[in-house]
Write a protein that holds these residues in place. Structure first.
Motif: not given
Length: 96
Positions: A70-71, A26-32, A34-40, A1-14
């Motif tokens: 959140p962060r 789960d609905a709010a996370l699904s919407a998040f 959908r709004g960020h389709p480039k996340i692998g 598992m890799r931890f990075s600043r961009p991943l932390l930022d994405a987790c905090a935003a989610a």
């Protein structure tokens, strides 16, 4: 598992998107996602796990992490995964 600043930022935003709890997490996370389709797929799994872990421990984290954001709450929920503890060392800790 890799931890990075961009991943932390994405987790905090989610987590910030889910935190108002106006809808099921789960609905709010699904919407998040959908709004960020480039996340692998692997990153989505880690983000979802981090958000749910922070939600499960929300009351504890709000008391331990001051000021609670959140962060900071996501980072505190990662603490056991990173092999660290939440205790603050006393002065002189580790010195001989």
């Amino acid at each position: 598992m890799r931890f990075s600043r961009p991943l932390l930022d994405a987790c905090a935003a989610a987590f910030a998107a889910v935190l108002p709890l106006r809808e099921p997490a789960d609905a709010a996370l699904s919407a998040f996602f959908r709004g960020h389709p480039k996340i692998g797929q692997r990153d989505r799994a880690l983000i979802a796990d981090s958000v749910y872990a922070a939600l499960r421990r929300r009351r504890l984290l709000e008391r331990l992490v001051v000021p609670a954001s959140p962060r900071r709450m996501v980072l505190a929920s990662w603490t056991p995964l990173l092999g660290a503890g939440l205790r603050i060392p006393t002065p002189g800790f580790g010195r001989r």
